[in-house]
Scaffold this motif. Structure first.
Motif, short mmCIF file in Angstrom:
data_model
loop_
_atom_site.label_atom_id
_atom_site.label_comp_id
_atom_site.label_asym_id
_atom_site.label_seq_id
_atom_site.Cartn_x
_atom_site.Cartn_y
_atom_site.Cartn_z
N ALA A 198 57.87 38.13 74.23
CA ALA A 198 58.93 37.47 73.39
C ALA A 198 58.75 36.37 72.16
CB ALA A 198 60.09 37.26 74.42
N TRP A 199 57.85 35.57 72.74
CA TRP A 199 57.58 34.30 72.11
C TRP A 199 56.35 33.56 72.28
CZ3 TRP A 199 57.37 29.26 72.98
CH2 TRP A 199 57.86 28.30 72.06
N ILE A 200 55.91 32.90 71.40
CA ILE A 200 54.74 32.01 71.75
C ILE A 200 54.98 30.69 70.95
CG2 ILE A 200 53.15 33.82 72.33
CD1 ILE A 200 51.57 33.23 69.47
N ASP A 201 54.51 29.76 71.04
CA ASP A 201 54.81 28.43 70.26
C ASP A 201 53.91 28.31 68.94
OD1 ASP A 201 55.27 25.97 69.18
OD2 ASP A 201 54.28 24.83 70.92
N LEU A 202 54.33 28.60 67.95
CA LEU A 202 53.67 28.43 66.71
C LEU A 202 53.62 27.02 65.93
CD1 LEU A 202 54.38 31.89 64.93
CD2 LEU A 202 52.39 31.34 66.59
N CYS A 203 54.64 26.56 66.35
CA CYS A 203 55.07 25.32 65.63
C CYS A 203 54.03 24.07 65.96
CB CYS A 203 56.52 24.80 65.69
SG CYS A 203 57.22 23.49 64.90
N THR A 204 54.09 23.84 67.36
CA THR A 204 53.35 22.56 67.70
C THR A 204 52.11 23.06 68.33
OG1 THR A 204 54.28 22.96 70.07
CG2 THR A 204 55.52 21.49 68.51
N ALA A 205 51.59 24.43 68.56
CA ALA A 205 50.33 24.61 69.20
C ALA A 205 49.28 25.06 68.15
CB ALA A 205 50.55 25.96 70.03
N HIS A 206 49.72 24.94 66.77
CA HIS A 206 48.79 25.79 65.58
C HIS A 206 49.03 24.66 64.44
CE1 HIS A 206 47.46 29.00 68.39
NE2 HIS A 206 48.85 29.03 68.66
N PRO A 207 48.01 24.24 63.94
CA PRO A 207 48.13 23.17 62.96
C PRO A 207 48.52 23.62 61.46
CG PRO A 207 45.85 23.78 63.09
CD PRO A 207 46.38 24.28 64.17
N ASP A 208 48.52 24.92 61.27
CA ASP A 208 48.73 25.46 59.84
C ASP A 208 49.08 26.73 59.84
OD1 ASP A 208 46.19 26.78 59.97
OD2 ASP A 208 45.28 25.15 58.91
N VAL A 209 49.57 27.36 58.59
CA VAL A 209 50.21 28.63 58.50
C VAL A 209 49.12 29.59 58.88
CG1 VAL A 209 51.19 30.36 56.96
CG2 VAL A 209 51.87 27.97 57.01
N VAL A 216 49.62 34.81 65.96
CA VAL A 216 50.68 36.15 66.12
C VAL A 216 49.72 37.33 66.50
CG1 VAL A 216 52.26 37.51 65.07
CG2 VAL A 216 52.45 34.81 64.93
N LEU A 217 48.79 37.41 65.40
CA LEU A 217 48.10 38.80 65.43
C LEU A 217 47.22 38.91 66.85
CD1 LEU A 217 47.10 38.91 61.62
CD2 LEU A 217 49.08 40.05 62.68
N THR A 218 46.71 37.95 67.14
CA THR A 218 45.77 37.78 68.42
C THR A 218 46.35 37.65 69.77
OG1 THR A 218 45.12 35.68 68.23
CG2 THR A 218 43.81 37.42 67.06
N ALA A 219 47.93 37.52 69.69
CA ALA A 219 48.29 37.51 70.97
C ALA A 219 48.26 38.64 72.15
CB ALA A 219 50.03 37.13 70.78
N PRO A 220 47.98 38.24 73.32
CA PRO A 220 47.49 39.33 73.99
C PRO A 220 48.77 39.93 74.70
CG PRO A 220 47.39 37.26 75.21
CD PRO A 220 47.65 36.79 73.74
N LEU A 221 48.89 41.32 74.97
CA LEU A 221 49.89 41.99 75.65
C LEU A 221 50.18 41.60 77.06
CD1 LEU A 221 48.72 45.47 74.62
CD2 LEU A 221 50.50 44.27 73.28
N GLN A 222 51.86 41.38 77.12
CA GLN A 222 51.99 41.60 78.49
C GLN A 222 52.28 42.49 79.49
OE1 GLN A 222 55.73 39.38 78.17
NE2 GLN A 222 55.03 37.24 78.54
N THR A 223 52.48 43.79 78.81
CA THR A 223 52.74 44.95 79.40
C THR A 223 51.89 46.21 78.64
OG1 THR A 223 54.64 45.38 78.40
CG2 THR A 223 55.01 44.27 80.57
#
Length: 607
Positions: A198-209, A216-223
């Motif tokens: 549903a969501w991952i933390d982009l704001c604090t977990a990664h330094p720049d756009v 986002v593009l490399t997020a693993p699947l959950q199902t």
């Protein structure tokens, strides 16, 4: 879909064990089933016609009197009280609100109340002279309603032949193939069955756009793709990136050039300029930053991506959003602007995930959320859409009544911890449904139930059933006849027709049949009914029998309605009740003496 459903008027029979519950006529996208059924204006057994099909009038929204567009002004007059109750709830459900109701391309009702800006932080009000009242032209952060804007942009690219629903996302964005996502399709992103979280933390977990986009593009699947429905921001962010790649422009530029500008939506935008700040509803106070979010996007991930993302970021007014909604109702056109082809709109508002989510589960088209009882409420049908936003916004379109309901609030001002707008959303939609006359006139004076939370309501009476006295003839069961309107949250609210021949020690579900003019008859083998009811009054006939053997003697007859949670539909209404035994009328609720014998627990007579 519904053949005889005039623009102002559709039960599935289904229940917790969907396979065991008979369904009232189902149509594509109907939570109670998936067969094609006749369309409005067609005779029984005729071809199915989707209510989103053939819409291409290109009307322009105008102001209109409620009665001129089929709305009861006296019923709509209840709306300010509903908004005020949300404001005065403890804690408040929102700080301010802007409401718009349009039908038949006429804006029939607008109302605003509360404050666009009231709080300094989560516990401190600003001085009163710094409050900014909510107005009908206040700009609100639409939050996830932005997803429908992105979906529209995606569908434009599909129309142009630059993209296909079955295309693999990784063919457009190769980095997306990581972690086994190489077979995920564009359609799976649009319908939230891609398997992404549903969501991952982009704001604090990664330094720049760039690093956030890569996350986002490399997020693993959950199902596994196509197996599970998980509402995912990541899928829409990815779709926004596809639009940017194919168009060669930023998502905000593309939306402005190809959607909002052609529609004349001059007050819809990403990253509104500072000079509009006094017209923008404030959202949340962020403890970590010591700041109030006012004038820029509330969603942290969208903010971290520069305020422009596929899942959030759009600001708009109720009137501008109404133009966008009217474009869908008119088959992709509004005025002289063609945004989508009519067939594309129909595709967007056709359910694609029923086989994944099952009876009573979520319904999704290509972007729009469908049949969402939680906020469509009294307007729910298998074809109603569109979306909500976390900040307290909602957009509902009912194609069966040609109606738009927009409720924009700042429910996270000053904190997301206080409350939710869900109750107010439901009350607004249900009020509009009553103003449209969705409950047919001939049933309104009957017994009604289904508006209490997690409850059981019973309507019961007794009849003395005779044994068949004709020697040599097979015994025939007496029959219960009733007039029924049902609009019950599918598989969560159940109306059961049952009888007892042992003074209520045991109860038998009654097999029956439901019929209505121009509707295919529906068998109800176990007496249980649920679903949206097609907005018609049904003539129900139920055999007073146990496994085919007629019941005799004194028999208790009961209609039992159970609600599984907060009531979200219009409930059930029952009109005339009769018991017929051959040529004998043993009971008739139209007879005063018989009517007095009816025991109503949780059912009340309507007015």
């Amino acid at each position: 879909m519904d053949p005889r459903m005039s623009p102002r008027r559709g039960p599935t029979a289904g229940g917790p064990a969907a396979a065991d519950v008979a369904g009232l006529p189902a149509a594509t996208g109907d939570p109670g089933g998936h067969e094609d059924r006749p369309a409005p204006g067609r005779r029984r057994g005729g071809p199915h016609r989707h209510p989103w099909a053939g819409r291409s009038s290109g009307r322009t929204l105008r102001e209109a009197r409620p009665d001129a567009v089929g709305l009861d002004a006296e019923v709509l007059a209840q709306l300010p009280g509903i908004i005020r109750a949300g404001l005065e709830n403890s804690p408040p459900r929102f700080a301010g609100a802007s409401l718009l109701v349009a039908s038949r391309a006429g804006i029939a009702y607008e109302h605003a109340d509360g404050q666009a800006l009231r709080w300094q932080d989560a516990s401190t009000e600003l001085p009163r002279d710094q409050w900014i009242p909510a107005r009908t032209d206040t700009l609100f952060d639409l939050a996830s309603i932005s997803k429908i804007v992105t979906a529209t942009a995606v569908m434009q690219h599909i129309e142009q032949g630059l993209l296909r629903l079955e295309d693999r996302v990784a063919d457009q964005l190769p980095r997306f193939a990581e972690h086994g996502k190489g077979e995920v399709t564009v359609q799976q992103l649009l319908t939230h069955v891609s398997g992404l979280p549903a969501w991952i933390d982009l704001c604090t977990a990664h330094p720049d756009v760039p690093s956030r986009i890569d996350a986002v593009l490399t997020a693993p699947l959950q199902t596994s793709p196509g197996s599970t429905y998980t509402y995912s921001d990541l899928g829409l962010i990815t779709l926004g990136l596809i639009v940017e790649k194919l168009s060669g422009t930023g998502l905000d530029e593309y939306v402005r050039e190809h959607i909002t500008a052609p529609l004349g939506m001059t007050e819809t935008m990403y990253n509104p300029p500072a000079q509009l700040r006094d017209r923008i509803a404030a959202t949340e106070y962020v403890d970590a930053d010591g700041r109030l979010v006012h004038g820029h996007v509330h969603d942290e991930n969208a903010w971290s991506l520069g305020g422009v993302a596929g899942h959030a970021g759009v600001f708009s007014t109720a009137r501008d959003l109404a133009v966008f909604a009217q474009m869908f109702l008119d088959g992709g056109r509004c005025g002289g602007a063609r945004i989508l082809e009519a067939s594309t709109v129909q595709d967007m508002f056709t359910d694609r995930i029923a086989e994944v989510t099952g009876a009573g589960g979520a319904r999704r088209g290509l972007g729009p959320e469908l049949a969402a009882w939680t906020y469509h409420a009294g307007l729910t049908s298998p074809y109603s859409g569109v979306h909500t936003g976390f900040t307290g916004t909602s957009l509902v379109i009912d194609p069966l009544t040609d109606t738009i309901v927009i409720l924009l609030t700042n429910s996270v001002h000053p904190t997301r911890e206080w409350s939710s707008t869900s109750v107010t959303r439901r009350e607004v939609s249900t009020c509009v449904a009553h103003a449209l006359g969705v409950v047919p006139q001939q049933i309104r004076g009957g017994w009604q139930a289904g508006d209490a939370d997690a409850s059981t309501a019973t309507l019961s009476f007794a009849a003395e059933l005779r044994a068949d006295l004709q020697a040599g003839l097979p015994a025939t069961a007496a029959e219960l006849h009733l007039d029924l309107f049902a609009h019950l949250e599918t598989d969560h609210d159940i109306l059961t027709v049952e009888a007892s021949a042992d003074q209520g020690e045991t109860w038998l579900p009654l097999p029956g049949r439901l019929e209505a003019p121009d509707e295919d008859p529906v068998e109800v083998p176990d007496g249980r009914i649920t679903g949206w009811g097609r907005r018609v009054v049904w003539d129900g006939t139920f055999a007073l029998a146990d496994g085919g053997a007629p019941l005799v003697g004194e028999v208790q007859i009961r209609l039992r309605l159970t609600t599984g949670g907060p009531p979200r539909g219009l409930g059930a209404r029952v009109g005339r009740l009769r018991v017929l035994d051959g040529g004998h009328e043993l009971f008739d609720s139209h007879r005063p003496d018989d009517r007095r014998e009816i025991l109503a627990d949780g059912w009340v007579l309507g007015g």
